[in-house]
Design a protein around this motif. Structure first.
Motif, mmCIF file in Angstrom:
data_model
loop_
_atom_site.group_PDB
_atom_site.id
_atom_site.type_symbol
_atom_site.label_atom_id
_atom_site.label_comp_id
_atom_site.label_asym_id
_atom_site.label_seq_id
_atom_site.Cartn_x
_atom_site.Cartn_y
_atom_site.Cartn_z
ATOM 1 N N ASP A 27 0.810 -1.064 -0.374
ATOM 2 C CA ASP A 27 0.459 -0.206 0.020
ATOM 3 C C ASP A 27 0.914 1.102 -0.349
ATOM 4 O O ASP A 27 0.459 2.654 -0.622
ATOM 5 N N ARG A 28 2.021 0.857 0.584
ATOM 6 C CA ARG A 28 2.788 2.260 0.954
ATOM 7 C C ARG A 28 3.642 3.115 0.252
ATOM 8 O O ARG A 28 4.406 3.503 -0.574
ATOM 9 N N TRP A 87 -6.715 2.300 5.961
ATOM 10 C CA TRP A 87 -5.523 2.343 5.534
ATOM 11 C C TRP A 87 -5.885 1.608 3.928
ATOM 12 O O TRP A 87 -5.853 2.223 2.863
ATOM 13 N N PHE A 90 -8.236 5.116 2.826
ATOM 14 C CA PHE A 90 -6.977 6.127 1.789
ATOM 15 C C PHE A 90 -5.739 5.846 0.828
ATOM 16 O O PHE A 90 -5.466 6.536 0.624
ATOM 17 N N THR A 91 -5.713 4.421 1.231
ATOM 18 C CA THR A 91 -5.269 3.615 -0.224
ATOM 19 C C THR A 91 -6.118 3.882 -1.541
ATOM 20 O O THR A 91 -5.917 4.333 -3.160
ATOM 21 N N ARG A 112 -1.991 10.755 1.322
ATOM 22 C CA ARG A 112 -1.169 10.281 2.155
ATOM 23 C C ARG A 112 -0.724 10.572 3.241
ATOM 24 O O ARG A 112 -0.468 9.563 3.810
ATOM 25 N N LEU A 115 -3.443 7.993 5.133
ATOM 26 C CA LEU A 115 -2.065 6.622 4.850
ATOM 27 C C LEU A 115 -1.266 6.392 5.859
ATOM 28 O O LEU A 115 -1.387 5.446 6.301
#
Length: 444
Positions: A27-28, A87, A90-91, A112, A115
């Motif tokens: 995800d990040r 998360w 927000f992804t 971001r 997230l």
């Protein structure tokens, strides 16, 4: 070794933390792969794209301490489940902004950042789990497995995101990542419990093994605080923030983790772009070679955790926890300097990937030490430590391209090597045998 006939639920849950760790990194870092397409569509420069990386890491860093505090009080089962849902949302929002909407940069920075705030609970939660479920002599291996998820998630990202981008567009990669996270979070809530005493599938042999060989809790000020809870579990004990913030070992390991985070996030945020833009590789080659650091991270997280436990049992935690971290960070610095100066693009990719692997030989040490030192407050202590690491990552997200633009990419890697050496030196001040003092009982 485990008792004969014991269930192994703790390792099932460690494996699922590995899965969640992998998804959190997918995800990040998917924005590192899709970042070029996103930047092109919204007309963002590399510097502004770096702002998005920094926004995530600032949110991630600033909420580490709060996340650790929450997990110490409400347990990793509920806190981590809420975090995974957060998360995932927000992804998905990262890919939901219309192309011609005004204020795109501000929107992406906010999304971001939030997230990052949601993902801040993943590793304090896992460390609180480790402190309750994993005996001290197994913590190196357990943390090695959990953080192998970092490499797995980051390793899957280039191939997965590139495939989805080619066939369905860059936005779909964020939506699919979000869905995977939500499904994994539901599974975690169903199978996890905060303590082994409360899990219906932990048999008496495994429970006895965990309770017998689990590291003892920190000494108490009042003996009345040592009363047992239902099922024989010790009451959770509070370590004051003053004790955490004035601990020489916690401060030293936090300073070292700042350096660790700076180096690690070069690979998570800029390595793919470095291969494509600086080394001149095409999309396919960049995706292929950018999987090498994550593969090295998986192998070395597992290896470092195993060596950590073996050396700790044979020579004590000063050697097993601190010694391997010291040497690993020095080795990472050597690889960074040599790799950045290699003429061959392939050799540069391989050697720099060796630097990522060497760095992650030390990963288990950071989390095992904070669990050993802080006991029931492992979430708070490791959250504070991880905050330092993510501030290092936030710095590299913006500073690395700035240094590269002004002085070249060799200078960017040289700065990372210097910080890696500084991180190694900080380990000399860590005493893994010194436990923090618990002063009060936390209400159940």
């Amino acid at each position: 070794m485990s008792a004969v006939g014991a269930s192994r639920i703790r390792w099932l849950l460690v494996f699922w933390l590995f899965v969640l760790s992998g998804i959190s990194y997918l995800d990040r870092v998917n924005i590192s792969i899709a970042g070029s397409s996103l930047a092109e569509e919204y007309h963002l420069s590399q510097v502004r794209l770096g702002w998005l990386f920094t926004a995530f890491l600032l949110g991630y860093a600033l909420f580490q301490t709060l996340g650790g505090w929450l997990v110490d009080r409400f347990g990793p089962r509920r806190v981590l489940t809420v975090g995974v849902v957060w998360w995932g949302i927000f992804t998905a929002l990262t890919a939901s902004l219309p192309t011609k909407m005004w204020g795109a940069v501000l929107f992406f920075i906010l999304v971001r950042f939030l997230l990052g705030a949601g993902e801040a609970i993943i590793y304090p939660s896992s460390n609180q789990f480790v402190s309750q479920w994993i005996p001290s002599h197994e913590r190196g291996v357990a943390n090695g497995m959990i953080f192998a998820g970092v490499g797995a998630g980051a390793g899957i990202a280039p191939i997965f995101v590139s495939y989805v981008m080619v066939h369905y567009g860059w936005r779909s990669s964020f939506w699919v990542s979000a869905l995977l996270g939500l499904l994994a979070g539901i599974v975690w809530y169903l199978i996890a419990r905060d303590k082994p005493e409360g899990h219906p599938f932990v048999n008496s042999a495994e429970l006895s093994f965990i309770q017998k060989d689990r590291a003892p809790v920190a000494p108490l000020v009042a003996s009345t605080e040592n009363s047992a809870q239902k099922g024989g579990a010790a009451s959770p004990l509070h370590i004051s923030w003053r004790s955490i913030l004035t601990s020489k070992s916690i401060l030293a390991v936090t300073a070292s983790y700042f350096c660790f985070g700076y180096v690690a996030w070069i690979f998570f945020s800029w390595f793919y772009i470095y291969l494509a833009k600086v080394r001149g590789m095409d999309l396919k080659a960049s995706a292929l070679y950018s999987t090498l650091p994550p593969l090295a991270i998986v192998a070395c997280s597992l290896t470092g955790g195993a060596i950590n436990d073996v050396l700790s049992r044979a020579y004590g935690k000063r050697v097993g926890r601190c010694g391997i971290a010291f040497l690993a960070l020095l080795l990472a610095a050597v690889f960074l300097i040599l790799g950045s100066r290699a003429a061959s693009h392939a050799i540069a990719s391989i050697v720099l990937s060796g630097g990522a692997g060497a760095l992650y030989l030390s990963q288990s040490s950071y989390w095992s030490v904070t669990a050993d030192i802080a006991g029931d407050s492992a979430g708070s202590a490791s959250g504070f430590m991880n905050m330092g690491g993510q501030f290092g990552g936030a710095l590299t997200a913006s500073l690395t391209p700035a240094i590269a633009q002004q002085y070249g990419w060799k200078s960017s890697f040289f700065v990372a090597a210097v910080l890696s050496v500084a991180g190694a030196i900080a380990w000399l001040a860590v005493d893994p045998e010194h436990r923090l003092i618990s002063t009060a009982k936390v209400a159940p």
